[in-house]
Design an enzyme around this catalytic site. Structure first.
Site, mmCIF file in Angstrom:
data_model
loop_
_atom_site.group_PDB
_atom_site.id
_atom_site.type_symbol
_atom_site.label_atom_id
_atom_site.label_comp_id
_atom_site.label_asym_id
_atom_site.label_seq_id
_atom_site.Cartn_x
_atom_site.Cartn_y
_atom_site.Cartn_z
ATOM 1 N N ARG A 56 0.849 -1.198 0.000
ATOM 2 C CA ARG A 56 0.000 0.000 0.000
ATOM 3 C C ARG A 56 0.883 1.245 0.000
ATOM 4 N NH1 ARG A 56 -1.607 1.405 4.607
ATOM 5 N NH2 ARG A 56 -2.502 -0.586 5.250
ATOM 6 N N TYR A 108 -16.277 17.787 -14.042
ATOM 7 C CA TYR A 108 -16.759 16.419 -14.235
ATOM 8 C C TYR A 108 -17.895 16.112 -13.244
ATOM 9 C CZ TYR A 108 -16.523 11.314 -14.405
ATOM 10 O OH TYR A 108 -16.828 9.995 -14.521
ATOM 11 N N ASP A 180 -7.546 19.850 -13.153
ATOM 12 C CA ASP A 180 -7.850 18.552 -13.746
ATOM 13 C C ASP A 180 -7.451 18.639 -15.221
ATOM 14 O OD1 ASP A 180 -9.022 16.360 -14.984
ATOM 15 O OD2 ASP A 180 -10.837 16.398 -13.771
ATOM 16 N N LYS A 205 -8.623 7.772 -18.945
ATOM 17 C CA LYS A 205 -8.935 8.395 -20.226
ATOM 18 C C LYS A 205 -7.698 8.382 -21.142
ATOM 19 C CE LYS A 205 -12.740 8.963 -17.971
ATOM 20 N NZ LYS A 205 -13.015 10.171 -17.194
HETATM 21 C C1 PLP Z 1 -13.413 10.534 -15.911
HETATM 22 C C2 PLP Z 1 -13.033 11.818 -15.345
HETATM 23 C C3 PLP Z 1 -12.799 11.971 -13.968
HETATM 24 C C4 PLP Z 1 -13.016 10.842 -12.979
HETATM 25 O O1 PLP Z 1 -12.123 9.800 -13.176
HETATM 26 P P1 PLP Z 1 -12.444 8.259 -12.888
HETATM 27 O O2 PLP Z 1 -11.187 7.566 -13.252
HETATM 28 O O3 PLP Z 1 -13.623 7.870 -13.739
HETATM 29 O O4 PLP Z 1 -12.784 8.156 -11.432
HETATM 30 C C5 PLP Z 1 -12.396 13.206 -13.511
HETATM 31 N N1 PLP Z 1 -12.234 14.249 -14.357
HETATM 32 C C6 PLP Z 1 -12.457 14.139 -15.681
HETATM 33 C C7 PLP Z 1 -12.246 15.331 -16.558
HETATM 34 C C8 PLP Z 1 -12.857 12.932 -16.221
HETATM 35 O O5 PLP Z 1 -13.097 12.845 -17.539
#
Ligand code: PLP
Length: 389
Positions: A56, A108, A180, A205
């Site tokens: 961890r 998001y 982000d 993504k």
């Molecule tokens: C998908 C996404 C998230 C969340 O991520 P997960 O891996 O699905 O928990 C956060 N910000 C953006 C811009 C995203 O496209």
């Protein structure tokens, strides 16, 4: 603490994508970082170990990914998490009850849900503002504002935030700028060069890019802040498994190639759509008609493969969504394959309808994630789906 290999920061983005953070494995010289499937590490004697005690806290596969993405963003530290959402959740654990966060109103859907339905119950306070206008960020700051969190471009409205202005305002208020960068990736946008303090991604993504794992990662430069995030990563334990880290690390090796292809396809598909149904219905920062096109040109080095389209009604949206064959109807984005989705009922279903409408996420909106297929086939697919529009 996972620190970038400083020498990796000297290389170009493509070289970093392929090599940064990875060194041949010492036993056999394997060029690929092994998947260290282990929960614990054998110690040589009492208090004598190789720096690894329990997985961890540390795992070599995870560390290779953390170093790699840190180098891509030009940061000194990286911390990987079980999902992008787990990453935001862990970052919010830097703060305490009574602290205040200024958040982009079009972040998001899952980030909004986490703040609004869970973290608010623990006494963290959030103000949501339209961060296209930096004055709104400034107006929302209070004495206990600890962070400004923005996403640019946003999903699905493709709204931009001026990162340099946001950083200046956040710092004047004594707060951190958290960005982000999932949509743009470090290939198209480097928030640290604009003054960001923490950059994070859903590695699910573009970074992984092959739609076969879920993960998140936070990058930063400040050593003290890094020590606090490392503590949270271990103490709260939202860590990714080694195989998911390995998949993401395999993905980042082609990030620069894939982003160039997503960007090229995005531009061509957006231009085709604008011609077909009218430029006012196509939302893409690369189109000169986008109200923040100039900011996109100055802050980003490409516009990517995400395009939103206003179809006017849910029925019109459904007709297109159900007729594409190469664009698969699915949530998510950023994979090599093209996807098409309906934000109002899919990615943004967790945003209450009145809020969705106020933001402009209509029932007629569809969102395309252009993959890296041959662009002629993508346009042919849309040509069929848009027949009669
Ligand atoms: C998908 C996404 C998230 C969340 O991520 P997960 O891996 O699905 O928990 C956060 N910000 C953006 C811009 C995203 O496209």
């Amino acid at each position: 603490m996972t620190k970038v290999f400083e020498e990796d920061l000297a290389a170009g983005i493509g070289t970093r994508a392929i090599h940064a953070g990875q060194r041949p494995e010492p036993l056999a010289g394997a060029i690929m970082t092994p998947v260290y499937l282990t929960s614990t590490y054998v110690q040589d004697g009492l208090g004598k170990h190789k720096g690894y005690e329990y997985a961890r806290s540390r795992n070599p596969t995870r560390e290779a990914l953390e170093r790699n993405v840190a180098a891509l963003e030009g940061a000194r530290h990286g911390f990987a998490f079980a999902s992008g959402t787990a990453c935001v959740d862990s970052l919010m654990k830097l703060f305490k009850a009574g602290d205040h966060v200024v958040c982009g109103e079009n972040v998001y859907g899952g980030t909004f849900r986490l703040f609004d339905r869970l973290l608010q119950n623990f006494g963290l306070e959030f103000t949501y503002v339209d961060t296209r206008d930096s004055n709104r960020i400034e107006e929302a700051c209070r004495t206990r504002t600890v962070a400004v969190l923005v996403e640019t471009p946003t999903n699905p409205l493709m709204r931009l935030t001026d990162l340099s202005a946001a950083a200046e305002i956040a710092h004047r208020a004594g707060a951190l700028l958290i960005v982000d960068n999932t949509f743009a990736t470090p290939v198209l946008q480097r928030p640290f060069t604009h003054g960001a303090d923490i950059v994070f991604h859903s590695t699910t993504k573009y970074l992984n890019g092959h739609s076969d794992m879920i993960g998140g990662i936070a990058l930063l430069n400040d050593d003290d802040l890094a020590a606090r995030i490392q503590f949270i990563q271990n103490a709260a334990g939202a860590v990714p498994g080694p195989f998911d880290c390995w998949l993401a690390l395999r993905g980042t090796k082609t990030l620069h190639l894939r982003m160039a292809a997503h960007d090229a396809n995005g531009r061509q598909v957006a231009a085709w759509l604008a011609n077909k149904i009218g430029v006012e219905r196509v939302i893409y920062p690369g189109l000169a008609s986008h109200p923040q096109h100039e900011l996109a040109r100055s802050q980003m080095c490409g516009f990517g493969g995400m395009i939103s389209v206003e179809m006017g009604s849910r029925d019109a949206a459904a007709r297109v969504l159900e007729r594409t064959r190469i664009f698969s109807l699915a949530e998510s984005l950023g994979g090599v394959e093209s996807l098409i989705s309906h934000p109002a009922t899919m990615t943004h279903a967790s945003v209450p309808p009145d809020r969705r409408n106020a933001l402009g996420i209509t029932d007629g909106m569809i969102r395309l994630s252009c993959g890296v297929e041959d662009v002629g086939d993508l346009i042919g697919d849309l040509e069929f789906a848009f027949k009669g529009e």
